[in-house]
Design a protein around this motif. Structure first.
Motif, PDB file in Angstrom:
ATOM      1  N   VAL A  11       0.869  -1.176   0.000  1.00  0.00           N
ATOM      2  CA  VAL A  11       0.000   0.000   0.000  1.00  0.00           C
ATOM      3  C   VAL A  11       0.905   1.226   0.000  1.00  0.00           C
ATOM      4  O   VAL A  11       1.773   1.358   0.852  1.00  0.00           O
ATOM      5  CB  VAL A  11      -0.926   0.024   1.234  1.00  0.00           C
ATOM      6  N   ASP A  12       0.714   2.089  -0.972  1.00  0.00           N
ATOM      7  CA  ASP A  12       1.485   3.328  -1.072  1.00  0.00           C
ATOM      8  C   ASP A  12       0.479   4.467  -1.188  1.00  0.00           C
ATOM      9  O   ASP A  12      -0.630   4.271  -1.694  1.00  0.00           O
ATOM     10  CB  ASP A  12       2.391   3.278  -2.304  1.00  0.00           C
ATOM     11  N   GLN A  13       0.832   5.647  -0.727  1.00  0.00           N
ATOM     12  CA  GLN A  13      -0.104   6.766  -0.806  1.00  0.00           C
ATOM     13  C   GLN A  13       0.646   8.082  -0.885  1.00  0.00           C
ATOM     14  O   GLN A  13       1.831   8.153  -0.561  1.00  0.00           O
ATOM     15  CB  GLN A  13      -1.051   6.773   0.386  1.00  0.00           C
ATOM     16  N   ASP A  15       0.024  12.740  -1.510  1.00  0.00           N
ATOM     17  CA  ASP A  15      -0.772  13.956  -1.577  1.00  0.00           C
ATOM     18  C   ASP A  15      -0.006  14.916  -2.486  1.00  0.00           C
ATOM     19  O   ASP A  15       1.167  15.196  -2.222  1.00  0.00           O
ATOM     20  CB  ASP A  15      -0.893  14.516  -0.150  1.00  0.00           C
ATOM     21  N   VAL A  53      -5.399   1.965  -8.188  1.00  0.00           N
ATOM     22  CA  VAL A  53      -5.087   3.304  -7.696  1.00  0.00           C
ATOM     23  C   VAL A  53      -6.381   4.084  -7.533  1.00  0.00           C
ATOM     24  O   VAL A  53      -7.191   4.163  -8.460  1.00  0.00           O
ATOM     25  CB  VAL A  53      -4.140   4.062  -8.658  1.00  0.00           C
ATOM     26  N   HIS A  54      -6.563   4.655  -6.344  1.00  0.00           N
ATOM     27  CA  HIS A  54      -7.727   5.484  -6.036  1.00  0.00           C
ATOM     28  C   HIS A  54      -7.262   6.932  -5.898  1.00  0.00           C
ATOM     29  O   HIS A  54      -6.252   7.205  -5.245  1.00  0.00           O
ATOM     30  CB  HIS A  54      -8.373   5.022  -4.729  1.00  0.00           C
ATOM     31  N   SER A 100      -5.174  13.525  -3.483  1.00  0.00           N
ATOM     32  CA  SER A 100      -4.608  12.428  -2.705  1.00  0.00           C
ATOM     33  C   SER A 100      -4.776  11.145  -3.501  1.00  0.00           C
ATOM     34  O   SER A 100      -5.738  10.996  -4.247  1.00  0.00           O
ATOM     35  CB  SER A 100      -5.328  12.282  -1.365  1.00  0.00           C
ATOM     36  N   TRP A 101      -3.854  10.226  -3.323  1.00  0.00           N
ATOM     37  CA  TRP A 101      -3.936   8.947  -4.036  1.00  0.00           C
ATOM     38  C   TRP A 101      -3.542   7.800  -3.106  1.00  0.00           C
ATOM     39  O   TRP A 101      -2.818   7.992  -2.135  1.00  0.00           O
ATOM     40  CB  TRP A 101      -3.071   8.946  -5.296  1.00  0.00           C
ATOM     41  N   LEU A 102      -4.070   6.622  -3.427  1.00  0.00           N
ATOM     42  CA  LEU A 102      -3.795   5.409  -2.674  1.00  0.00           C
ATOM     43  C   LEU A 102      -3.654   4.267  -3.676  1.00  0.00           C
ATOM     44  O   LEU A 102      -4.548   4.067  -4.510  1.00  0.00           O
ATOM     45  CB  LEU A 102      -4.942   5.115  -1.700  1.00  0.00           C
TER      46      LEU A 102
END
Length: 116
Positions: A11-13, A15, A53-54, A100-102
């Protein structure tokens, strides 16, 4: 649906401030019609394959006029990164946007065989 193996889930995220066009009269603030901004994002570690990817809007500073048209999404997703994309159109005036992304996907495993 992506199936993930237990201990290999990554899991990577992040901003990302995409632009602040109100500061210098940029096209997102002063323009009309279709407009787009892109930014390449590199994952902190490569995935085994393209992850899910969200993308969400973390900050939206738009004119209070009658229409606020916008789209935020991930495109060109690969194992090592993707492109953040923000689009607007018509007479919408966008001062600044932060997205933002996840990313969630399977990580490579040291014992995976690489056959050339």
């Amino acid at each position: 649906m992506k199936r993930l193996r237990n201990h290999l889930i990554g899991v990577d995220q992040g901003d990302v401030s995409l632009f602040a066009d109100f500061e210098d009269g940029g096209e997102m603030w002063t323009g009309t019609g279709p407009r787009e901004r892109r930014k390449k994002v590199t994952f902190s570690e490569a995935y085994r394959a393209a992850p899910a990817v969200h993308v969400s809007v973390a900050l939206s500073d738009m004119d209070s006029g009658p229409h606020q048209r916008a789209e935020a999404k991930a495109e060109n997703i690969g194992h090592d990164g993707f492109e953040l994309v923000f689009r607007t159109w018509g007479d919408s005036r966008v001062a600044r946007i932060r997205l933002s992304w996840l990313a969630v996907g399977e990580l490579p495993y040291a014992d995976d065989w690489q056959v050339d």
